[in-house]
Motif scaffolding. Structure first.
Motif, PDB file in Angstrom:
ATOM      1  N   ASP A   1     -44.416 -87.193 -40.665  1.00  0.00           N
ATOM      2  CA  ASP A   1     -45.419 -88.397 -41.072  1.00  0.00           C
ATOM      3  C   ASP A   1     -46.414 -88.167 -42.249  1.00  0.00           C
ATOM      4  OD1 ASP A   1     -46.958 -90.862 -39.989  1.00  0.00           O
ATOM      5  OD2 ASP A   1     -48.405 -89.498 -40.215  1.00  0.00           O
ATOM      6  N   TRP A   2     -46.242 -88.805 -43.252  1.00  0.00           N
ATOM      7  CA  TRP A   2     -46.848 -88.655 -44.680  1.00  0.00           C
ATOM      8  C   TRP A   2     -48.311 -88.417 -44.288  1.00  0.00           C
ATOM      9  CZ3 TRP A   2     -46.655 -86.515 -49.074  1.00  0.00           C
ATOM     10  CH2 TRP A   2     -47.789 -86.916 -49.998  1.00  0.00           C
ATOM     11  N   LEU A   3     -48.969 -89.339 -43.558  1.00  0.00           N
ATOM     12  CA  LEU A   3     -50.400 -89.023 -43.458  1.00  0.00           C
ATOM     13  C   LEU A   3     -50.857 -87.722 -42.697  1.00  0.00           C
ATOM     14  CD1 LEU A   3     -51.574 -92.668 -42.398  1.00  0.00           C
ATOM     15  CD2 LEU A   3     -51.879 -91.711 -44.700  1.00  0.00           C
TER      16      LEU A   3
ATOM     17  N   ASP B   1     -49.525 -63.490 -54.228  1.00  0.00           N
ATOM     18  CA  ASP B   1     -50.781 -63.499 -53.610  1.00  0.00           C
ATOM     19  C   ASP B   1     -50.420 -64.181 -52.193  1.00  0.00           C
ATOM     20  OD1 ASP B   1     -52.184 -61.785 -55.141  1.00  0.00           O
ATOM     21  OD2 ASP B   1     -53.303 -63.421 -55.964  1.00  0.00           O
ATOM     22  N   TYR B   2     -49.536 -65.392 -52.383  1.00  0.00           N
ATOM     23  CA  TYR B   2     -49.392 -66.267 -50.910  1.00  0.00           C
ATOM     24  C   TYR B   2     -47.933 -66.485 -50.979  1.00  0.00           C
ATOM     25  CZ  TYR B   2     -54.583 -67.061 -51.946  1.00  0.00           C
ATOM     26  OH  TYR B   2     -55.792 -66.932 -51.759  1.00  0.00           O
ATOM     27  N   PRO B   3     -47.378 -65.365 -50.420  1.00  0.00           N
ATOM     28  CA  PRO B   3     -45.653 -65.675 -50.266  1.00  0.00           C
ATOM     29  C   PRO B   3     -45.342 -66.767 -49.354  1.00  0.00           C
ATOM     30  CG  PRO B   3     -46.448 -63.536 -49.295  1.00  0.00           C
ATOM     31  CD  PRO B   3     -47.560 -64.178 -50.164  1.00  0.00           C
ATOM     32  N   LYS B   4     -46.327 -67.121 -48.391  1.00  0.00           N
ATOM     33  CA  LYS B   4     -45.901 -67.893 -47.263  1.00  0.00           C
ATOM     34  C   LYS B   4     -45.607 -69.515 -47.774  1.00  0.00           C
ATOM     35  CE  LYS B   4     -47.605 -69.396 -42.898  1.00  0.00           C
ATOM     36  NZ  LYS B   4     -48.584 -69.523 -41.778  1.00  0.00           N
ATOM     37  N   LEU B   5     -46.502 -69.543 -49.023  1.00  0.00           N
ATOM     38  CA  LEU B   5     -46.365 -71.040 -49.473  1.00  0.00           C
ATOM     39  C   LEU B   5     -45.019 -71.413 -50.008  1.00  0.00           C
ATOM     40  CD1 LEU B   5     -49.580 -71.140 -51.867  1.00  0.00           C
ATOM     41  CD2 LEU B   5     -49.227 -72.286 -49.774  1.00  0.00           C
ATOM     42  N   ALA B   6     -44.000 -70.358 -50.335  1.00  0.00           N
ATOM     43  CA  ALA B   6     -42.740 -70.945 -50.404  1.00  0.00           C
ATOM     44  C   ALA B   6     -41.873 -71.771 -49.488  1.00  0.00           C
ATOM     45  CB  ALA B   6     -41.801 -69.489 -50.660  1.00  0.00           C
ATOM     46  N   GLU B   7     -42.213 -71.311 -48.352  1.00  0.00           N
ATOM     47  CA  GLU B   7     -41.583 -71.827 -47.251  1.00  0.00           C
ATOM     48  C   GLU B   7     -42.551 -73.295 -46.823  1.00  0.00           C
ATOM     49  OE1 GLU B   7     -42.087 -69.307 -43.533  1.00  0.00           O
ATOM     50  OE2 GLU B   7     -40.538 -67.923 -44.276  1.00  0.00           O
ATOM     51  N   ILE B   8     -43.865 -73.192 -46.899  1.00  0.00           N
ATOM     52  CA  ILE B   8     -44.574 -74.493 -46.824  1.00  0.00           C
ATOM     53  C   ILE B   8     -44.122 -75.471 -47.673  1.00  0.00           C
ATOM     54  CG2 ILE B   8     -46.642 -75.469 -46.962  1.00  0.00           C
ATOM     55  CD1 ILE B   8     -47.830 -72.797 -45.651  1.00  0.00           C
ATOM     56  N   PHE B   9     -44.025 -75.080 -48.986  1.00  0.00           N
ATOM     57  CA  PHE B   9     -43.459 -76.044 -49.967  1.00  0.00           C
ATOM     58  C   PHE B   9     -42.084 -76.589 -49.781  1.00  0.00           C
ATOM     59  CE2 PHE B   9     -46.996 -73.990 -53.320  1.00  0.00           C
ATOM     60  CZ  PHE B   9     -48.058 -74.845 -52.619  1.00  0.00           C
ATOM     61  N   LYS B  10     -41.174 -75.897 -49.475  1.00  0.00           N
ATOM     62  CA  LYS B  10     -39.888 -76.092 -49.308  1.00  0.00           C
ATOM     63  C   LYS B  10     -39.785 -77.067 -48.122  1.00  0.00           C
ATOM     64  CE  LYS B  10     -35.285 -74.046 -48.550  1.00  0.00           C
ATOM     65  NZ  LYS B  10     -35.036 -74.891 -47.008  1.00  0.00           N
ATOM     66  N   GLU B  11     -40.363 -76.919 -46.992  1.00  0.00           N
ATOM     67  CA  GLU B  11     -40.547 -77.719 -45.953  1.00  0.00           C
ATOM     68  C   GLU B  11     -41.230 -79.034 -46.153  1.00  0.00           C
ATOM     69  OE1 GLU B  11     -42.263 -77.941 -41.596  1.00  0.00           O
ATOM     70  OE2 GLU B  11     -41.050 -76.363 -41.855  1.00  0.00           O
ATOM     71  N   PHE B  12     -42.067 -79.252 -46.797  1.00  0.00           N
ATOM     72  CA  PHE B  12     -42.821 -80.416 -47.251  1.00  0.00           C
ATOM     73  C   PHE B  12     -41.958 -81.119 -48.272  1.00  0.00           C
ATOM     74  CE2 PHE B  12     -45.970 -82.718 -49.905  1.00  0.00           C
ATOM     75  CZ  PHE B  12     -46.755 -83.532 -48.868  1.00  0.00           C
ATOM     76  N   ALA B  13     -41.342 -80.567 -49.112  1.00  0.00           N
ATOM     77  CA  ALA B  13     -40.609 -81.282 -50.018  1.00  0.00           C
ATOM     78  C   ALA B  13     -39.134 -81.990 -49.416  1.00  0.00           C
ATOM     79  CB  ALA B  13     -40.020 -80.258 -51.224  1.00  0.00           C
ATOM     80  N   GLU B  14     -38.622 -81.076 -48.457  1.00  0.00           N
ATOM     81  CA  GLU B  14     -37.444 -81.519 -47.904  1.00  0.00           C
ATOM     82  C   GLU B  14     -37.725 -82.639 -47.058  1.00  0.00           C
ATOM     83  OE1 GLU B  14     -36.144 -78.099 -45.876  1.00  0.00           O
ATOM     84  OE2 GLU B  14     -34.812 -77.136 -47.546  1.00  0.00           O
ATOM     85  N   LEU B  15     -38.948 -83.102 -46.574  1.00  0.00           N
ATOM     86  CA  LEU B  15     -39.164 -83.871 -45.808  1.00  0.00           C
ATOM     87  C   LEU B  15     -39.630 -85.174 -46.433  1.00  0.00           C
ATOM     88  CD1 LEU B  15     -41.555 -82.137 -42.855  1.00  0.00           C
ATOM     89  CD2 LEU B  15     -39.361 -83.450 -42.671  1.00  0.00           C
ATOM     90  N   HIS B  16     -40.277 -85.000 -47.507  1.00  0.00           N
ATOM     91  CA  HIS B  16     -40.910 -86.192 -48.216  1.00  0.00           C
ATOM     92  C   HIS B  16     -40.216 -86.642 -49.742  1.00  0.00           C
ATOM     93  CE1 HIS B  16     -44.037 -86.509 -45.480  1.00  0.00           C
ATOM     94  NE2 HIS B  16     -44.210 -85.389 -45.395  1.00  0.00           N
ATOM     95  N   PHE B  17     -39.568 -85.779 -50.214  1.00  0.00           N
ATOM     96  CA  PHE B  17     -38.905 -86.073 -51.400  1.00  0.00           C
ATOM     97  C   PHE B  17     -37.662 -85.287 -51.301  1.00  0.00           C
ATOM     98  CE2 PHE B  17     -42.945 -84.307 -52.285  1.00  0.00           C
ATOM     99  CZ  PHE B  17     -42.757 -83.131 -52.657  1.00  0.00           C
TER     100      PHE B  17
ATOM    101  N   ARG C   1     -52.404 -89.699 -53.400  1.00  0.00           N
ATOM    102  CA  ARG C   1     -52.779 -89.259 -51.884  1.00  0.00           C
ATOM    103  C   ARG C   1     -51.907 -90.346 -50.813  1.00  0.00           C
ATOM    104  NH1 ARG C   1     -59.191 -89.216 -50.993  1.00  0.00           N
ATOM    105  NH2 ARG C   1     -58.707 -91.414 -51.649  1.00  0.00           N
ATOM    106  N   LEU C   2     -51.836 -91.424 -51.421  1.00  0.00           N
ATOM    107  CA  LEU C   2     -51.218 -92.576 -50.435  1.00  0.00           C
ATOM    108  C   LEU C   2     -49.529 -92.498 -50.080  1.00  0.00           C
ATOM    109  CD1 LEU C   2     -52.961 -95.643 -52.011  1.00  0.00           C
ATOM    110  CD2 LEU C   2     -53.531 -94.209 -49.823  1.00  0.00           C
ATOM    111  N   ARG C   3     -49.093 -91.856 -51.385  1.00  0.00           N
ATOM    112  CA  ARG C   3     -47.466 -91.532 -51.356  1.00  0.00           C
ATOM    113  C   ARG C   3     -47.157 -90.667 -52.416  1.00  0.00           C
ATOM    114  NH1 ARG C   3     -48.369 -96.576 -52.788  1.00  0.00           N
ATOM    115  NH2 ARG C   3     -48.142 -97.331 -50.726  1.00  0.00           N
ATOM    116  N   PRO C   4     -46.149 -89.728 -52.481  1.00  0.00           N
ATOM    117  CA  PRO C   4     -45.719 -88.986 -53.727  1.00  0.00           C
ATOM    118  C   PRO C   4     -45.423 -89.900 -54.889  1.00  0.00           C
ATOM    119  CG  PRO C   4     -44.587 -88.494 -51.664  1.00  0.00           C
ATOM    120  CD  PRO C   4     -45.369 -89.926 -51.109  1.00  0.00           C
ATOM    121  N   LEU C   5     -45.935 -89.454 -56.102  1.00  0.00           N
ATOM    122  CA  LEU C   5     -45.526 -90.271 -57.237  1.00  0.00           C
ATOM    123  C   LEU C   5     -44.613 -89.413 -58.116  1.00  0.00           C
ATOM    124  CD1 LEU C   5     -46.450 -92.352 -59.386  1.00  0.00           C
ATOM    125  CD2 LEU C   5     -48.232 -90.928 -60.308  1.00  0.00           C
TER     126      LEU C   5
END
Length: 200
Positions: free
Chosen positions: A7-9, A76-92, A147-151
């Motif tokens: 869910d985007w919000l 410094d933040y290797p975990k962000l790779a998984e976070i960004f990947k999952e977010f992108a796969e869900l929303h674009f 913030r309302l939707r990906p651009l």
């Protein structure tokens, strides 16, 4: 799903919390674009780069699968790779990208991203007011609130900038492909070498 709901919000709020735990600063190229105190925010690149030099006494960490180098924030933040990947796969899910420009309270002045290829995806997070993204199209300037939707927009083709942030905290993530990074990765693929680092 390990981090997000789909869910985007809801996911926008979750990403905001992740970004709150990241220390933002500005890389040298972004400092030339705009000076922002680290107490306020910054703009930094997450992902791989062909630039190995970090400082007079330190080089970046090499990624053995590609021969490219990890940016400081990636180390410094290797975990962000998984976070960004999952977010992108869900929303674009159909957007191809290798790098993420991470911004906090960084109102970019008018510019184009000459080395980017294809379209970029911009997402914004936070409780801010103002901070719209303006894009100069041939038909005129249009402003958006990612913030309302990906651009999705072509940052290499169209001049764009961030309007003044009136209040609050504004985070943004730009998912994009850089021509130099993409060419190196594609060359490795043609050489049939195993590439373990891949966002999508």
């Amino acid at each position: 799903m390990n981090y997000f709901t789909g869910d985007w919000l809801s996911d926008n709020a979750i990403m905001f919390d992740f970004l709150e735990d990241v220390h933002f600063y500005s890389g040298s190229e972004r400092r030339r674009m705009l000076s922002v105190s680290e107490k306020v925010g910054g703009s930094m690149l997450y992902g791989l780069t062909w630039k190995g030099y970090l400082s007079k006494t330190k080089n970046r960490t090499i990624d053995p699968s590609t021969g490219l180098y990890k940016t400081k924030v990636m180390d410094d933040y290797p975990k962000l790779a998984e976070i960004f990947k999952e977010f992108a796969e869900l929303h674009f899910p159909n957007h191809v990208w290798e790098q993420v420009q991470m911004n906090k309270n960084f109102p970019c002045p008018p510019h184009t991203d000459s080395s980017n290829i294809t379209s970029s995806i911009l997402c914004c997070f936070g409780d801010y007011e103002g901070g719209e993204t303006s894009i100069e199209y041939p038909v005129g300037i249009q402003s958006f609130n990612p913030r309302l939707r990906p651009l999705s927009f072509n940052g290499a083709k169209y001049k764009h900038w961030v309007e003044p942030i009136k209040s609050g905290t504004r985070y943004s993530l730009v998912f994009f492909s850089n021509s130099s990074v993409r060419n190196i990765i594609e060359k490795k693929k043609k050489e049939k070498k195993n590439i373990s680092f891949k966002y999508n």
